[in-house]
Write an enzyme that holds these catalytic residues in place. Sequence first.
Site, PDB file in Angstrom:
ATOM      1  N   ARG A  55       0.094  22.082  -1.753  1.00  0.00           N
ATOM      2  CA  ARG A  55      -0.703  21.288  -0.486  1.00  0.00           C
ATOM      3  C   ARG A  55      -1.520  21.964  -0.069  1.00  0.00           C
ATOM      4  O   ARG A  55      -1.320  23.202   0.587  1.00  0.00           O
ATOM      5  CB  ARG A  55      -0.223  20.541  -0.208  1.00  0.00           C
ATOM      6  CG  ARG A  55       0.986  20.985   1.224  1.00  0.00           C
ATOM      7  CD  ARG A  55       1.461  21.242   1.325  1.00  0.00           C
ATOM      8  NE  ARG A  55       2.760  20.506   0.238  1.00  0.00           N
ATOM      9  CZ  ARG A  55       3.839  19.601   0.723  1.00  0.00           C
ATOM     10  NH1 ARG A  55       3.866  19.065   1.521  1.00  0.00           N
ATOM     11  NH2 ARG A  55       4.306  19.219  -0.540  1.00  0.00           N
ATOM     12  N   GLY A  82      -2.054  25.340   4.501  1.00  0.00           N
ATOM     13  CA  GLY A  82      -1.160  24.464   3.522  1.00  0.00           C
ATOM     14  C   GLY A  82      -1.103  26.111   2.873  1.00  0.00           C
ATOM     15  O   GLY A  82      -0.582  26.565   3.521  1.00  0.00           O
ATOM     16  N   PHE A  83      -1.456  25.445   1.716  1.00  0.00           N
ATOM     17  CA  PHE A  83      -1.324  26.844   0.308  1.00  0.00           C
ATOM     18  C   PHE A  83       0.280  27.179   0.675  1.00  0.00           C
ATOM     19  O   PHE A  83       0.711  28.100   0.520  1.00  0.00           O
ATOM     20  CB  PHE A  83      -1.999  27.441   0.969  1.00  0.00           C
ATOM     21  CG  PHE A  83      -3.272  27.372   1.184  1.00  0.00           C
ATOM     22  CD1 PHE A  83      -4.186  27.394  -0.021  1.00  0.00           C
ATOM     23  CD2 PHE A  83      -3.884  27.250   2.937  1.00  0.00           C
ATOM     24  CE1 PHE A  83      -5.038  27.660   0.146  1.00  0.00           C
ATOM     25  CE2 PHE A  83      -4.876  27.451   2.857  1.00  0.00           C
ATOM     26  CZ  PHE A  83      -5.627  27.129   1.729  1.00  0.00           C
ATOM     27  N   HIS A  84       1.132  25.938   0.114  1.00  0.00           N
ATOM     28  CA  HIS A  84       2.735  26.484  -0.428  1.00  0.00           C
ATOM     29  C   HIS A  84       2.916  24.510  -0.920  1.00  0.00           C
ATOM     30  O   HIS A  84       2.357  23.701  -0.579  1.00  0.00           O
ATOM     31  CB  HIS A  84       3.160  25.849   1.095  1.00  0.00           C
ATOM     32  CG  HIS A  84       3.261  25.191   2.243  1.00  0.00           C
ATOM     33  ND1 HIS A  84       2.365  24.924   3.265  1.00  0.00           N
ATOM     34  CD2 HIS A  84       3.951  23.953   1.909  1.00  0.00           C
ATOM     35  CE1 HIS A  84       1.974  24.605   3.987  1.00  0.00           C
ATOM     36  NE2 HIS A  84       2.658  23.611   3.714  1.00  0.00           N
ATOM     37  N   ALA A  85       4.440  24.798  -0.846  1.00  0.00           N
ATOM     38  CA  ALA A  85       4.646  23.384  -1.989  1.00  0.00           C
ATOM     39  C   ALA A  85       6.311  23.387  -1.132  1.00  0.00           C
ATOM     40  O   ALA A  85       6.694  24.633  -0.637  1.00  0.00           O
ATOM     41  CB  ALA A  85       5.420  22.876  -3.283  1.00  0.00           C
TER      42      ALA A  85
END
Length: 135
Positions: free
Chosen positions: A98, A50-53
Amino acid sequence: MSRPLVQLVDIPQRGDARGGLAVAELGGALPFAVRRVYWIYSTYPGVSRGFHAHKKLHQLCVCVAGSVRLSLFDGRREESVILDSSAKGLLIGPGLWREMHDFSSDCVLMVFADAEYDESDYIRDRDQFIRHAIG
Ligand code: T46
């Protein structure tokens, strides 16, 4: 009182004496028409993802096997949930950072999305996301 970031929906269970059967359909567990489905599986030990929107994308995440912890961050608040049942789906709308952690070795995370893959819809830099989220 602010709205919870974690929005869980019940996935109807239609299993019988033969075993399980779960249904995600438009107007039921799915609040949008699905244009893409992908699944995350065989995640290596200790890996987080994840580590993004997303700017526009709506998704429903269902852990159909094993377990995973998802954390959501709106730029101010962070909430976390463990998905370990195909009877619950996590709705993730736009504007939420997230992260996925603690994948079990047997985890299969199925994701229903309302749009095709589009890298330009991602915000992958956390500082940029915070500026985007809270201005
Ligand atoms: C999300 C979380 C929950 C594609 O080519 N098509 C696709 O439909 C997807 C989802 C990914 N990709 C490519 C893009 C990257 O080169 O596959 C690679 C891995 O994607 P990513 O690093 O974005 O994977 P995750 O697990 O960090 O995030 C995924 C989704 O991308 C994302 O939308 O919300 O799962």
